[in-house]
Motif scaffolding. Structure first.
Motif, PDB file in Angstrom:
ATOM      1  N   GLU A  50       0.799  -1.233   0.000  1.00  7.75           N
ATOM      2  CA  GLU A  50       0.000   0.000   0.000  1.00  7.75           C
ATOM      3  C   GLU A  50       0.832   1.284   0.000  1.00  7.75           C
ATOM      4  OE1 GLU A  50      -2.436  -0.435   3.459  1.00  7.75           O
ATOM      5  OE2 GLU A  50      -3.493  -2.204   2.667  1.00  7.75           O
ATOM      6  N   ASN A  51       2.134   1.196   0.307  1.00  6.87           N
ATOM      7  CA  ASN A  51       2.948   2.417   0.444  1.00  6.87           C
ATOM      8  C   ASN A  51       4.320   2.268  -0.200  1.00  6.87           C
ATOM      9  OD1 ASN A  51       1.179   3.820   2.684  1.00  6.87           O
ATOM     10  ND2 ASN A  51       1.561   1.747   3.447  1.00  6.87           N
ATOM     11  N   THR A  52       4.959   3.400  -0.444  1.00  7.05           N
ATOM     12  CA  THR A  52       6.373   3.409  -0.832  1.00  7.05           C
ATOM     13  C   THR A  52       7.135   4.156   0.265  1.00  7.05           C
ATOM     14  OG1 THR A  52       6.055   5.424  -2.128  1.00  7.05           O
ATOM     15  CG2 THR A  52       5.960   3.321  -3.315  1.00  7.05           C
ATOM     16  N   TYR A  53       8.370   3.745   0.482  1.00  7.04           N
ATOM     17  CA  TYR A  53       9.156   4.326   1.580  1.00  7.04           C
ATOM     18  C   TYR A  53      10.506   4.805   1.064  1.00  7.04           C
ATOM     19  CZ  TYR A  53       5.662   2.031   4.467  1.00  7.04           C
ATOM     20  OH  TYR A  53       4.466   1.648   5.034  1.00  7.04           O
ATOM     21  N   ASP A  54      11.030   5.830   1.742  1.00  2.49           N
ATOM     22  CA  ASP A  54      12.351   6.339   1.379  1.00  2.49           C
ATOM     23  C   ASP A  54      13.435   5.363   1.793  1.00  2.49           C
ATOM     24  OD1 ASP A  54      11.786   9.078   0.266  1.00  2.49           O
ATOM     25  OD2 ASP A  54      10.712   9.186   2.160  1.00  2.49           O
ATOM     26  N   PHE A  55      13.264   4.745   2.942  1.00  2.00           N
ATOM     27  CA  PHE A  55      14.136   3.625   3.295  1.00  2.00           C
ATOM     28  C   PHE A  55      13.474   2.781   4.379  1.00  2.00           C
ATOM     29  CE2 PHE A  55      15.743   6.831   6.270  1.00  2.00           C
ATOM     30  CZ  PHE A  55      16.034   6.129   7.416  1.00  2.00           C
ATOM     31  N   ILE A  56      14.043   1.592   4.585  1.00  2.00           N
ATOM     32  CA  ILE A  56      13.474   0.613   5.511  1.00  2.00           C
ATOM     33  C   ILE A  56      14.543   0.208   6.523  1.00  2.00           C
ATOM     34  CG2 ILE A  56      12.525  -1.746   5.697  1.00  2.00           C
ATOM     35  CD1 ILE A  56      11.545  -1.360   2.756  1.00  2.00           C
ATOM     36  N   LEU A  57      14.140   0.166   7.788  1.00  4.23           N
ATOM     37  CA  LEU A  57      14.988  -0.393   8.847  1.00  4.23           C
ATOM     38  C   LEU A  57      14.400  -1.756   9.192  1.00  4.23           C
ATOM     39  CD1 LEU A  57      15.297   2.778  11.109  1.00  4.23           C
ATOM     40  CD2 LEU A  57      17.169   1.726   9.842  1.00  4.23           C
ATOM     41  N   SER A  58      15.175  -2.812   9.018  1.00  6.05           N
ATOM     42  CA  SER A  58      14.598  -4.148   9.155  1.00  6.05           C
ATOM     43  C   SER A  58      15.445  -5.092   9.992  1.00  6.05           C
ATOM     44  CB  SER A  58      14.400  -4.759   7.761  1.00  6.05           C
ATOM     45  OG  SER A  58      13.904  -6.074   7.857  1.00  6.05           O
ATOM     46  N   ARG A  73       9.056 -11.920  -1.774  1.00  2.00           N
ATOM     47  CA  ARG A  73       7.696 -11.851  -2.341  1.00  2.00           C
ATOM     48  C   ARG A  73       7.395 -10.506  -2.987  1.00  2.00           C
ATOM     49  NH1 ARG A  73       5.909 -14.927   2.446  1.00  2.00           N
ATOM     50  NH2 ARG A  73       4.945 -13.113   3.418  1.00  2.00           N
ATOM     51  N   ILE A  74       7.921  -9.440  -2.387  1.00  3.62           N
ATOM     52  CA  ILE A  74       7.625  -8.101  -2.885  1.00  3.62           C
ATOM     53  C   ILE A  74       8.913  -7.411  -3.300  1.00  3.62           C
ATOM     54  CG2 ILE A  74       6.722  -5.817  -2.279  1.00  3.62           C
ATOM     55  CD1 ILE A  74       4.761  -7.124  -0.464  1.00  3.62           C
ATOM     56  N   LYS A  75       8.955  -6.954  -4.543  1.00  2.62           N
ATOM     57  CA  LYS A  75      10.126  -6.246  -5.047  1.00  2.62           C
ATOM     58  C   LYS A  75      10.193  -4.887  -4.368  1.00  2.62           C
ATOM     59  CE  LYS A  75      13.513  -5.330  -7.969  1.00  2.62           C
ATOM     60  NZ  LYS A  75      14.833  -5.950  -7.785  1.00  2.62           N
ATOM     61  N   VAL A  76      11.271  -4.640  -3.656  1.00  2.24           N
ATOM     62  CA  VAL A  76      11.426  -3.391  -2.908  1.00  2.24           C
ATOM     63  C   VAL A  76      12.563  -2.575  -3.516  1.00  2.24           C
ATOM     64  CG1 VAL A  76      11.981  -2.396  -0.658  1.00  2.24           C
ATOM     65  CG2 VAL A  76      10.580  -4.447  -0.783  1.00  2.24           C
ATOM     66  N   GLU A  77      12.234  -1.369  -3.956  1.00  4.07           N
ATOM     67  CA  GLU A  77      13.250  -0.494  -4.535  1.00  4.07           C
ATOM     68  C   GLU A  77      13.925   0.355  -3.464  1.00  4.07           C
ATOM     69  OE1 GLU A  77      14.132  -0.758  -7.567  1.00  4.07           O
ATOM     70  OE2 GLU A  77      12.461  -1.926  -8.395  1.00  4.07           O
ATOM     71  N   SER A  78      13.274   0.491  -2.310  1.00  2.42           N
ATOM     72  CA  SER A  78      13.817   1.335  -1.242  1.00  2.42           C
ATOM     73  C   SER A  78      15.095   0.729  -0.664  1.00  2.42           C
ATOM     74  CB  SER A  78      12.804   1.465  -0.098  1.00  2.42           C
ATOM     75  OG  SER A  78      11.530   1.773  -0.588  1.00  2.42           O
ATOM     76  N   PRO A  79      16.047   1.583  -0.274  1.00  2.00           N
ATOM     77  CA  PRO A  79      17.228   1.067   0.438  1.00  2.00           C
ATOM     78  C   PRO A  79      16.797   0.439   1.761  1.00  2.00           C
ATOM     79  CG  PRO A  79      17.579   3.317  -0.297  1.00  2.00           C
ATOM     80  CD  PRO A  79      16.127   3.025  -0.513  1.00  2.00           C
TER      81      PRO A  79
END
Length: 259
Positions: A50-58, A73-79
């Motif tokens: 549902e959203n796009t993010y500038d970056f992800i802390l995981s 499962r989900i292609k993530v372009e965010s760093p």
């Protein structure tokens, strides 16, 4: 990039660790930053759909699986900046792939360096999004690390050498510069390693360091009782005296036994 327009996704199942990340973000940017927070793969998937993010802390280990499965499962372009307690093998794999990685327990300075790495890659346009090949290499590194956990100790005795299988250990306790292992039959064995070294050698799915000087094996827990000052008393098979969590480890211990 103006951080006031940024949105961040935090994938972290441990509440204290999440609070620590938020605190470090506030320190780094000088004020609160807009973010979403998920403790599970399934909830994280909804956020990413549902959203796009500038970056992800995981973190890597979430409540219902590992975050790598989500990124498969989900292609993530965010760093993505990974924050995890997995060490050597995974750390090397991340560095090889040029991904920012903070090893728990991390300091404010570690966090600052990881964010600066993200910012420099972003500005240079050199950030490579996480692809399935890289993810699978990282999953393989986790498995390799798990395969390297200690399986047995060589115990030197006056009559010769004895092998002590890790699966038989009920308790590991610090004793000066070495440790004493108690097996499920109540027999003790000297191990010439410090408790900090042993903590890294034991499989964290089976063993937990309940305080500064004791590591217990989940399969030999017989009873758990509430104690004062947010502590727990634990009876282990083969161990006469009950052992006690420290107030700082009780919360993590409760989560660990429910995995």
């Amino acid at each position: 990039m103006n951080h006031k327009t940024m949105t961040i996704l935090i994938l972290e199942d441990e509440i204290p660790a999440y609070q620590k990340l938020v605190s470090h973000l506030v320190t780094f940017f000088g004020e609160p930053v807009l973010h979403d927070w998920s403790r599970s793969v399934s909830e994280g998937e909804k956020f990413l759909v549902e959203n796009t993010y500038d970056f992800i802390l995981s973190d890597i280990q979430l409540l219902d699986g590992i975050s790598f499965d989500l990124f498969n499962r989900i292609k993530v372009e965010s760093p993505i900046i990974f924050c995890s307690a997995h060490d050597d093998y995974l750390f090397q794999a991340f560095n090889t792939n040029g991904i920012a990685y903070i090893l728990k327990p991390y300091s404010r300075e570690d966090f600052k360096k990881a964010l600066e790495k993200y910012q420099s890659l972003f500005k240079q346009g050199t950030y490579n999004s996480l692809d399935n090949t890289t993810i699978n290499a990282l999953k393989s590194a986790i498995q390799q690390g798990q395969d390297e956990y200690k399986k047995r100790f060589v115990i030197k005795r006056s009559k010769g050498i004895q092998l002590l299988n890790v699966v038989d250990i009920s308790l590991l306790a610090a004793s000066g510069d070495f440790c004493v292992a108690t097996d499920s039959f109540g027999k003790t064995h000297p191990i010439l390693e410090k408790i900090g070294v042993l903590t890294k050698q034991m499989n964290p799915k089976k063993f937990f360091r309940i305080n500064r000087s004791q590591i217990i094996h989940i399969e030999y827990i017989e009873t758990i009782e509430n104690h004062f000052k947010n502590r727990l008393l634990i009876q282990l098979k083969g161990v006469k005296e009950k052992v006690m969590t420290s107030s700082s480890t009780t919360s993590d211990f409760r989560k660990w036994i429910e995995q």
